[in-house]
Design an enzyme around this catalytic site. Structure first.
Site, PDB file in Angstrom:
ATOM      1  N   GLU A 293     111.513  18.647  74.731  1.00  0.00           N
ATOM      2  CA  GLU A 293     111.936  17.337  74.234  1.00  0.00           C
ATOM      3  C   GLU A 293     113.422  17.466  73.958  1.00  0.00           C
ATOM      4  OE1 GLU A 293     113.454  14.669  71.917  1.00  0.00           O
ATOM      5  OE2 GLU A 293     112.268  15.760  70.437  1.00  0.00           O
ATOM      6  N   CYS A 327     116.750  12.524  67.436  1.00  0.00           N
ATOM      7  CA  CYS A 327     116.794  12.230  68.871  1.00  0.00           C
ATOM      8  C   CYS A 327     116.287  10.828  69.153  1.00  0.00           C
ATOM      9  CB  CYS A 327     116.005  13.279  69.652  1.00  0.00           C
ATOM     10  SG  CYS A 327     114.411  13.665  68.944  1.00  0.00           S
TER      11      CYS A 327
END
Length: 546
Positions: A293, A327
């Protein structure tokens, strides 16, 4: 002897404490925070359960108070990593063959320890080491980590229960074996829960793990190590290797026994690791599993039918909670001009109430960014925006680093949807707004095409048909898609998290899908009464064919 099909306690999301004034949890956390603030720790690599002195010492300072020392950590050397690999391989046999319920019990105990006696310590460590306010620490370091431990056990049990059908006289079974070798977990600074989940999810399935935390998260990482040890994890199952990227990563990637990479961090680093794994494919005993990720350039789209107050609140919370160092943080905002004046008015009123400062003062919504490199990068964008002719600094824009890396939450309004802050990942408290009179379909095309990432995004509208249309048009633009809500705050078991394109492999942490990546399935077929001759009925003579 294991002669039961164990059913773990049903997983439920850990309740989030408010830390409101006068509450007992507020007083308890503050007491722990102030005690830890005054202490200094020494953090060492842990190899086969033994703390190892390496002599390579780094100091630890709060990002919001650089003059204060929290202690030191020692960085692993190449020889330490090689020893950790040997130890992980040696520990694999017994850990993999331990009944799944015994492995699960370690993490269920860790969850209860964290929900109770470890909660204040984990939250305080995250506040001090990563400059999170009490609420951001609570939802991350306490609740989400507890959820990962509990839900992963439940998902694992459900996964193993998925078995093939069996024909008469045959019993078919599927085993969920650990990977052959060890898993390399590389974890980020911004979420303590991710730092815990990336090594423990593979470990639950019987894998042994080498864990490299971010240097700027090492302070709370040590609390995770202590938590897991108290929960009963055997030595060698998770090898703790703080250190520099190449010193840890190079010997790991060179090992023929690398079985998997579990990564959260920058896209550039992930690309480098994947490339190096590809270069070594002929050397590995098996193809390593790669789960990552990475970055995001996350969006909010506000249709003309959207509630302006809801949009403004989503911008403030989605862009500026934890200084935008998520993020999933909202960093590019597209607003219809018909509602922009009302959005702007609500935004101004809310931002006027935001204060910036150290975590010890619980009234601060925004604290410090993680380090000087991040500060310099983010403020560089802000200063260029101030000098640009086609950008307006609507709010914020001020910053200081006298004793902490503080940046005021900043809203930019860009005339050009391709301006650098509309396209590039900043990872800081900066939101860029494009007010567009384009058609809604053209705007959706712009949103989809602007960024190489596809992590999170949100659409605000009161018109249901608009929400349905946007959901369809932006199907590939975000792995986590929000309707009338900010694009942050995924909850384990509720919104499995991950994105595609430049945002990663979309293996969905917080779901069964991620756990499947750490299992190597074996199909078993047992025939109770086997055949004793090769012939089949079709070989017999048919009199009508004579």
């Amino acid at each position: 002897m294991h002669n039961a099909i164990a059913s773990p306690p049903a997983a439920v999301n850990e309740p989030v404490r408010s830390y409101a004034p006068g509450s007992p949890e507020r007083a308890s956390l503050r007491s722990t925070l102030m005690t830890m603030r005054g202490d200094e720790v020494e953090i060492l690599p842990v190899i086969d359960g033994v703390r190892v002195e390496t002599g390579r010492v780094e100091s630890i300072h709060p990002p919001h108070e650089r003059s204060r020392s929290l202690g030191t950590f020692q960085k692993a050397r190449t020889e330490d990593v090689e020893a950790a690999i040997r130890g992980a391989l040696a520990a694999r046999h017994d850990w993999a063959r331990l009944d799944w319920s015994d492995r699960a019990a370690v993490f269920l105990k860790a969850a209860d320890l964290l929900a109770g006696p470890y909660r204040d310590r984990m939250n305080a460590a995250t506040m001090l080491g990563q400059s999170k306010n009490p609420y951001q620490a609570e939802i991350d370091a306490a609740c989400e980590m507890v959820d990962f431990f509990r839900f992963n056990v439940q998902f694992y049990r459900e996964m193993m229960a998925e078995q093939p059908i069996s024909a008469p006289g045959i019993w078919n079974r599927t085993e969920y074996r650990p990977l052959e070798g060890f898993v390399f977990a590389v974890t980020p600074f911004n979420f303590t829960s991710i730092a815990a989940n990336l090594p423990t999810a593979p470990a639950l399935l019987g894998n042994t793990v080498l864990w490299k935390p971010s240097p700027t998260q090492t302070y709370s990482a040590q609390v995770i190590v202590d938590l897991l040890e108290e929960a009963g994890i055997p030595p060698g199952v998770i090898q703790f290797l703080p250190g520099d990227g190449a010193d840890v990563g190079d010997p790991v990637l060179a090992s023929e026994h690398l079985a998997g990479l579990h990564f959260t961090g920058s896209t550039a680093t992930f690309n480098h690791l994947w490339r190096e794994i590809g270069n070594n494919l002929d050397h590995y005993r098996a193809y390593p599993r790669i789960v990552g990720e990475t970055g995001g350039k996350d969006f909010i789209v506000a249709h003309e039918s959207a509630d302006p107050d809801a949009v403004a609140t989503a911008i403030v919370r989605g862009s500026f909670e934890y200084q935008g160092q998520k993020c999933s943080a909202a960093s590019r905002i597209y607003v219809d001009p018909s509602i922009w004046p009302a959005v702007q008015e609500s935004l101004a009123a809310q931002m006027a109430d935001i204060t910036v400062g150290p975590v010890e003062d619980f009234s601060h919504f925004v604290n410090a960014v993680i380090d000087e490199r991040a500060y310099d990068k983010i403020t560089g964008y802000i200063e260029r925006a101030k000098a640009a002719d086609d950008v307006q600094v609507l709010h914020g824009g001020e910053h200081r680093k006298d004793d902490g890396f503080f940046i005021d939450p900043t809203v930019l309004v860009a005339d050009d949807p391709a301006y650098e802050t509309m396209e590039q990942e900043l990872f800081g408290p900066v939101a860029s707004v494009f007010v567009s009179d384009r058609s809604f379909d053209d705007l959706l095309d712009l949103v989809d095409a602007t960024s190489p990432y596809a992590l999170t995004g949100a659409v605000f509208a009161q018109d249901r048909a608009v929400l349905a249309h946007a959901t369809d048009r932006l199907a590939d633009a975000a792995g986590n898609f929000y309707l009338n809500d900010k694009p942050t705050g995924a909850v384990v078991g509720q919104q499995p998290f991950g994105g595609a394109r430049g945002s990663g492999t979309n293996d969905k942490a917080g779901s069964k899908l991620n756990l499947l990546r750490w299992a190597s399935l074996r199909s078993l077929k047992e025939t109770f009464v086997p055949a004793t001759h090769f012939t089949y009925p079709f070989l017999d003579t048919d009199a009508s064919e004579s």
